[in-house]
Design a protein around this motif. Structure first.
Motif, short mmCIF file in Angstrom:
data_model
loop_
_atom_site.label_atom_id
_atom_site.label_comp_id
_atom_site.label_asym_id
_atom_site.label_seq_id
_atom_site.Cartn_x
_atom_site.Cartn_y
_atom_site.Cartn_z
N ALA A 97 0.88 -1.25 -0.01
CA ALA A 97 -0.12 -0.04 -0.18
C ALA A 97 0.82 1.25 -0.03
O ALA A 97 0.24 2.48 -0.24
N ILE A 98 2.17 1.08 0.58
CA ILE A 98 2.85 2.30 0.30
C ILE A 98 3.63 2.79 -0.96
O ILE A 98 4.42 3.42 -1.19
N MET A 99 3.26 1.79 -1.86
CA MET A 99 3.98 1.73 -3.18
C MET A 99 3.61 3.14 -4.01
O MET A 99 4.53 3.80 -4.56
N PRO A 100 2.33 3.71 -3.87
CA PRO A 100 2.02 4.96 -4.56
C PRO A 100 2.89 6.18 -3.94
O PRO A 100 3.45 6.86 -4.86
N ALA A 101 3.24 5.96 -2.56
CA ALA A 101 3.66 7.26 -2.07
C ALA A 101 5.17 7.22 -2.39
O ALA A 101 5.76 8.15 -2.68
N LEU A 102 5.93 6.09 -2.22
CA LEU A 102 7.28 5.70 -2.68
C LEU A 102 7.48 6.19 -4.16
O LEU A 102 8.44 6.71 -4.53
N THR A 103 6.51 5.97 -5.03
CA THR A 103 6.69 6.01 -6.47
C THR A 103 6.41 7.63 -6.83
O THR A 103 7.03 8.12 -7.69
N PHE A 104 5.74 8.31 -6.11
CA PHE A 104 5.32 9.70 -6.13
C PHE A 104 6.83 10.33 -5.75
O PHE A 104 7.02 11.43 -6.40
N ILE A 105 7.48 9.89 -4.50
CA ILE A 105 8.48 10.65 -3.99
C ILE A 105 9.76 10.51 -5.16
O ILE A 105 10.63 11.38 -5.50
N MET A 106 9.81 9.15 -5.65
CA MET A 106 10.95 8.93 -6.65
C MET A 106 10.46 9.94 -8.05
O MET A 106 11.54 10.26 -8.61
N ALA A 107 8.98 9.87 -8.34
CA ALA A 107 8.86 10.49 -9.57
C ALA A 107 9.19 12.07 -9.28
O ALA A 107 9.80 12.73 -10.19
N LEU A 108 9.20 12.69 -8.18
CA LEU A 108 9.61 14.06 -7.99
C LEU A 108 10.99 14.17 -7.77
O LEU A 108 11.51 15.21 -8.48
N ILE A 109 11.83 13.33 -7.27
CA ILE A 109 13.33 13.44 -7.38
C ILE A 109 13.71 13.15 -8.76
O ILE A 109 14.78 14.06 -8.92
N PHE A 110 13.06 12.44 -9.73
CA PHE A 110 13.98 12.40 -10.83
C PHE A 110 12.98 13.36 -11.95
O PHE A 110 13.08 13.08 -13.02
N ARG A 111 12.21 13.76 -11.39
CA ARG A 111 11.39 15.20 -12.13
C ARG A 111 10.29 14.57 -13.17
O ARG A 111 10.18 15.02 -14.33
N PHE A 112 9.81 13.33 -12.89
CA PHE A 112 8.88 13.00 -13.59
C PHE A 112 7.44 13.49 -13.27
O PHE A 112 6.67 13.66 -13.98
N GLU A 113 7.33 13.91 -12.16
CA GLU A 113 6.18 14.84 -11.59
C GLU A 113 6.28 16.18 -10.96
O GLU A 113 7.59 16.30 -10.61
N LYS A 114 5.41 16.98 -10.94
CA LYS A 114 5.49 18.21 -10.50
C LYS A 114 4.55 18.66 -9.39
O LYS A 114 3.43 17.94 -9.30
N LEU A 115 5.04 19.18 -8.11
CA LEU A 115 4.08 19.21 -7.08
C LEU A 115 3.90 20.86 -6.77
O LEU A 115 4.76 21.52 -6.63
N ASN A 116 2.71 21.20 -6.63
CA ASN A 116 2.43 22.57 -6.32
C ASN A 116 1.53 22.59 -4.92
O ASN A 116 0.48 22.12 -4.59
N MET A 117 2.55 22.72 -3.96
CA MET A 117 2.09 23.13 -2.56
C MET A 117 0.91 24.11 -2.10
O MET A 117 0.52 24.13 -1.39
N LYS A 118 0.67 25.11 -3.23
CA LYS A 118 -0.17 26.16 -2.96
C LYS A 118 -1.62 25.83 -3.22
O LYS A 118 -2.61 26.52 -2.86
N THR A 119 -1.67 24.52 -3.73
CA THR A 119 -2.97 23.95 -4.24
C THR A 119 -3.62 22.85 -3.22
O THR A 119 -2.82 22.19 -2.43
#
Length: 234
Positions: free
Chosen positions: A108-130
């Motif tokens: 169940a923690i796989m989505p969280a780790l995938t998201f973190i790795m995607a941020l590190i390798f710039r596959f995803e972008k995160l907007n904390m203002k939303t």
């Protein structure tokens, strides 16, 4: 009525998949407790997958399958190494030290780790203002916190047997439990890495069935070589 069915279909399918995954984990845990080496299970699992998916991949994608170049083969091999061999090696090893319930919980923690790795390798972008960005971060922290709790807290004994009352035996079990959690966490990290790798592979080789067959074949060969080439049920 059709709208409701279409709306709930993904949720129903995910629920069914998780139920099947839980039953498979319980059966594998039973086999591991019976003395079967975890690499034997991994090899047969990947081998059977290759055998059953090969005819589907051949006939279903024979007209759309691109040429299998050396570059794509190398990418598929790396994908198999991360997404099949290493994942199953550490997952089944961790499962042998813990329980089927914990094995299912760690996935169940796989989505969280995938998201973190995607941020590190710039596959995803995160907007904390939303609000969406805030909820994603909060959900990730809760998921990883839950995994930490599962690792550190094993629960209370339900019986008062002498075996459970032994301090030395309790410490040994706790050490095995912690070791198993570490192995499960490593397995989930490899699987999350594989998600990113496979996303790139799909761009160059957009054939899900053929890609899975090649991945399973490579993974089966890797796990067989790790076990020493002597795969047998004993």
């Amino acid at each position: 009525m059709g709208y409701i069915d279409g709306k709930w279909a993904p949720l129903i399918m995910m629920t069914v998949i998780h139920m099947i995954n839980g039953m498979v984990n319980a059966l594998i845990k039973k086999v591991l407790d019976g003395g079967i080496n975890h690499m034997v299970i991994a090899t047969y699992r990947l081998g059977i997958s290759t055998f059953f998916l090969l005819p589907i991949a051949y006939f279903w994608e024979r007209k759309t399958r691109p040429k299998l170049t050396i570059s794509i083969s190398c990418q598929l091999f790396i994908s198999a190494l991360f997404g099949a061999s290493l994942v199953l090696y550490f997952y089944l090893l961790g499962l042998s030290y813990t329980s089927a319930t914990l094995g299912s919980a760690f996935t169940a923690i796989m989505p969280a780790l995938t998201f973190i790795m995607a941020l590190i390798f710039r596959f995803e972008k995160l907007n904390m203002k939303t609000k969406v960005g805030y909820c994603i971060v909060l959900g990730t922290m809760i998921s990883l916190g839950g995994a930490l709790v599962l690792t550190m807290y094993q629960g209370i004994p339900l019986t008062n047997s002498q075996e459970q009352a032994s301090t030395l035996n309790h410490l040994t079990k706790h050490a095995h439990w912690t070791k198993g959690c570490i192995f499960l966490f490593i397995s989930v990290m490899f699987f999350s890495s594989w998600m990113l790798i496979q996303a790139k592979v799909n761009v160059n080789y957009p054939c899900p069935y053929s890609s899975t067959v090649i991945l399973s074949a490579f993974g089966s060969g890797c796990t067989r070589n790790v076990y020493g080439g002597n795969i047998m049920v004993y």
